[in-house]
Design an enzyme around this catalytic site. Structure first.
Site, PDB file in Angstrom:
ATOM      1  N   GLU A  91       1.867  -0.565  -4.937  1.00 16.19           N
ATOM      2  CA  GLU A  91       0.788   0.383  -5.184  1.00 16.19           C
ATOM      3  C   GLU A  91       1.403   1.768  -5.128  1.00 16.19           C
ATOM      4  O   GLU A  91       1.773   2.266  -4.064  1.00 16.19           O
ATOM      5  CB  GLU A  91      -0.328   0.281  -4.139  1.00 16.19           C
ATOM      6  N   ASP A 146       0.823  -1.213   0.000  1.00 15.08           N
ATOM      7  CA  ASP A 146       0.000   0.000   0.000  1.00 15.08           C
ATOM      8  C   ASP A 146       0.860   1.267   0.000  1.00 15.08           C
ATOM      9  O   ASP A 146       1.837   1.355   0.756  1.00 15.08           O
ATOM     10  CB  ASP A 146      -0.858  -0.037   1.276  1.00 15.08           C
TER      11      ASP A 146
HETATM   12  C1  NOJ Z   1      -4.527   2.794  -0.929  1.00 16.54           C
HETATM   13  C2  NOJ Z   1      -5.642   1.880  -0.590  1.00 16.54           C
HETATM   14  O1  NOJ Z   1      -5.954   1.111  -1.702  1.00 16.54           O
HETATM   15  C3  NOJ Z   1      -6.786   2.748  -0.128  1.00 16.54           C
HETATM   16  O2  NOJ Z   1      -7.977   2.024   0.004  1.00 16.54           O
HETATM   17  C4  NOJ Z   1      -6.388   3.417   1.147  1.00 16.54           C
HETATM   18  O3  NOJ Z   1      -7.386   4.338   1.526  1.00 16.54           O
HETATM   19  C5  NOJ Z   1      -5.069   4.163   0.999  1.00 16.54           C
HETATM   20  N1  NOJ Z   1      -4.090   3.447   0.267  1.00 16.54           N
HETATM   21  C6  NOJ Z   1      -4.493   4.452   2.346  1.00 16.54           C
HETATM   22  O4  NOJ Z   1      -4.071   3.255   2.950  1.00 16.54           O
END
Ligand code: NOJ
Ligand code: MG
Length: 565
Positions: A287, A226
């Site tokens: 991500e 993440d």
């Molecule tokens: C990306 C995640 O996919 C999302 O759902 C989240 O709100 C943010 N990162 C913060 O963790």
């Protein structure tokens, strides 16, 4: 025109555990499960791990290679579990560690690998380390695990810098010190319930390596990481007066001080070294909302394995723009020897079956309410099927989001009082947020909850129109979106499209046409049908064909006689 029937997928691996082939991740189709909304086994209205395990046959039938589980860790759910209170446990509402082990074992038996979510940028304010930091004094060892700073101004009442939270408002919250006075501020790029870890502190690095080992020892096949590009902040946390939403572009050659700093790479290299000490190929997926050439730096050979392709996801239903996004992504990733990934939907953006039901670009994470213009659902679904067929013919790895295999639309008329996304409150009810893509799945056409739960009180309400999309309904309908996905995945596997290479045959402002090996792929973006070459053998089509390719459709075909029998 004739139709060839692909053999059912994965007969060889269905009972033998994940195939041992090297580099499985280079061409894998990975299905994202949002645990809260997949399947509820205990009737509390919230999905859970045993619910997932009970439904894994659906994924085996679909023919995916792996699944990615969004967070199921203990969490106050301020941000749907991306606010983690304990990285090495299961939230009781989702089950137990034994339930996780059972899920993993069953998935492996079915030949499906399992990737879990790692959330290293921030934890929850309920995490024991943050609670200790709040109880400790300014300047303490406990506070040094996070970014605590004094405020600006004489009384420290202004935030330490001008950074904005991704969920609106300032990225800083002021704490009350032990003596009852207003005190320091802590940094949170997201919700105030999600304090950012200080990755300059070696103790944070060690702790996360322990977390990686914890899940690797249990047998997971990898991690989706993440907001991995935010871990390291520029020294001094300088002001940044520019917006930082969507794919982040450099400004005057500089990246914002909270994104994509050089220091992130050594962290990923250390993780890669750790993963490589394990058997099998355990992977890291980044991500990072970065342009392809920046994201590619995270997947150099000694760092992560792959990165989400948000450039592709962001691209509107326009042929030239899509071709550019495809070319740009392949070029950037080829240059570092990494596979390109493809994705159209996830738990943060409007489902593509609804996004493409609008004419023109749509704000991905903004959300839609009942009083906003509504998408054309039929048009959206046509285009979504066409877009998916185009995507699944591309070489590399593809990510699917739960529900897209049944053509599920975004819930664009969710009652506002049901909303849970923190951005709804933080924006003063201006931004509705991401709940519309997180509504529990319909498995059957029967109440309560269309097979999702035995309770009608699901954590987000399901609209009545979800019934028509139910898995049970589509299972018996050969023309359904579910059958179409299965067919595409079976063909993709059979003709090894994931490890292939594409060559453009034609592209215009109406049509894209490319080959991947023997397979030809044509998409019509225009309003008028376009003629198909004569004497072809159709393998799959997103709409029925009559010698022409209709508007908003994709076909996979071969020239007659080229396929071995
Ligand atoms: C990306 C995640 O996919 C999302 O759902 C989240 O709100 C943010 N990162 C913060 O963790
Ligand atoms: Mg439950």
């Amino acid at each position: 025109m004739t139709t060839a029937d692909p053999r059912p997928a994965r007969t060889e691996t269905a009972t033998a555990g994940p195939a041992a082939d090297d580099d499985w991740w280079r061409s894998a189709v990975i299905y994202q499960i949002y645990p809260r909304s997949f399947a509820d086994s205990d009737g509390d209205g919230t999905g859970d791990l045993p619910g997932i395990t009970a439904r894994l046959d659906h994924l085996a039938d679909l023919g995916v290679d792996a699944l990615w589980l969004s967070p199921f860790y203990p969490s106050p759910q301020r941000d749907g579990g991306y606010d983690v209170a304990d990285y090495r446990a299961v939230d009781p509402r989702y089950g137990t560690l034994a339930d996780f082990d059972a899920l993993l074992a069953r998935a492996h038996t079915l030949g499906i690998r399992v990737v879990v979510d790692l959330v290293p940028n921030h934890c929850s304010t309920q995490h024991q380390a943050f609670r200790a930091a709040l109880a400790a004094a300014p300047g303490s060892r406990e506070r040094a695990l996070f970014h605590f700073r004094d405020g600006r101004g004489q009384d420290g009442s202004r935030p330490p810098n001008d950074w904005a939270s991704m969920f609106e408002g300032p990225a800083w919250t002021r704490v009350t010190e032990a003596d009852g006075r207003a005190g320091q501020w802590y940094l949170h790029l997201f919700d105030p319930g999600q304090p950012d870890w200080n990755w300059d502190n070696p103790a944070v690095r060690e702790d996360f390596e322990d977390t990686l080992e914890f899940w690797l020892d249990r047998g997971v096949d990898g991690f989706r990481v993440d907001v991995c590009d935010a871990l390291v902040k520029a020294p001094g946390l300088p002001d940044w007066p520019h917006p930082t939403h969507g794919v982040i572009e450099p400004v005057d050659g500089a990246m914002p001080p909270m994104w994509d700093q050089e220091g992130i790479h050594e962290i990923f290299r250390a993780w890669r070294r750790l993963l490589d000490t394990y058997d099998g190929q355990r992977i890291l997926c980044a991500e990072a909302w970065l342009p392809p050439e920046r994201a590619a730096r995270i997947i150099r050979p000694d760092e992560m394995h792959q990165a989400f392709n948000f450039r592709f996801l962001e691209t509107a239903w326009r042929p030239v723009a899509l071709r550019d996004a495809i070319d740009e992504s392949l070029a950037a990733n080829d240059a570092v020897g990494a596979p390109t990934t493809w994705v159209l939907s996830n738990h943060d953006v409007m489902r593509h079956a609804s996004r493409f039901g609008y004419d023109g670009p749509v704000e991905l994470e903004h959300g839609v309410g009942a009083d906003d213009p509504q998408p054309d659902r039929a048009l959206g679904l046509r285009r979504a099927r066409a877009a998916t067929a185009l995507m699944l013919a591309l070489p590399g790895s593809a990510y699917l989001y739960q529900g897209e295999e049944i053509g599920l639309p975004e819930v664009t008329d969710l009652p506002d009082q049901a909303r849970q996304d923190p951005v709804w409150e933080r924006s003063g009810h201006r931004i509705r947020g991401r709940d519309g893509c997180r509504v529990p799945l319909p498995w059957t056409d029967r109440p309560p909850a269309y097979g999702f739960s035995r309770s009608p009180d699901t954590w987000l309400p399901q609209p009545a129109y979800y019934r028509a999309y139910a898995v049970s309904v589509q299972r018996d309908a050969p023309d359904s979106t579910l059958h179409f996905y299965r067919r595409l995945l079976a063909l993709r596997r059979r003709y090894r499209l994931g490890t292939g290479e594409i060559r453009w045959r034609a592209s215009s402002d109406q049509v894209l046409h490319f080959t991947n090996g023997l397979i030809q792929v044509m998409t019509n973006f225009g309003a008028e049908p376009v003629p198909l070459p004569p004497g072809i053998q159709c393998l799959a089509a997103s709409r029925s064909l009559d010698g022409n390719l209709p508007s908003d459709a994709t076909v996979w075909f071969v020239e007659q006689g080229v396929l071995p029998h």
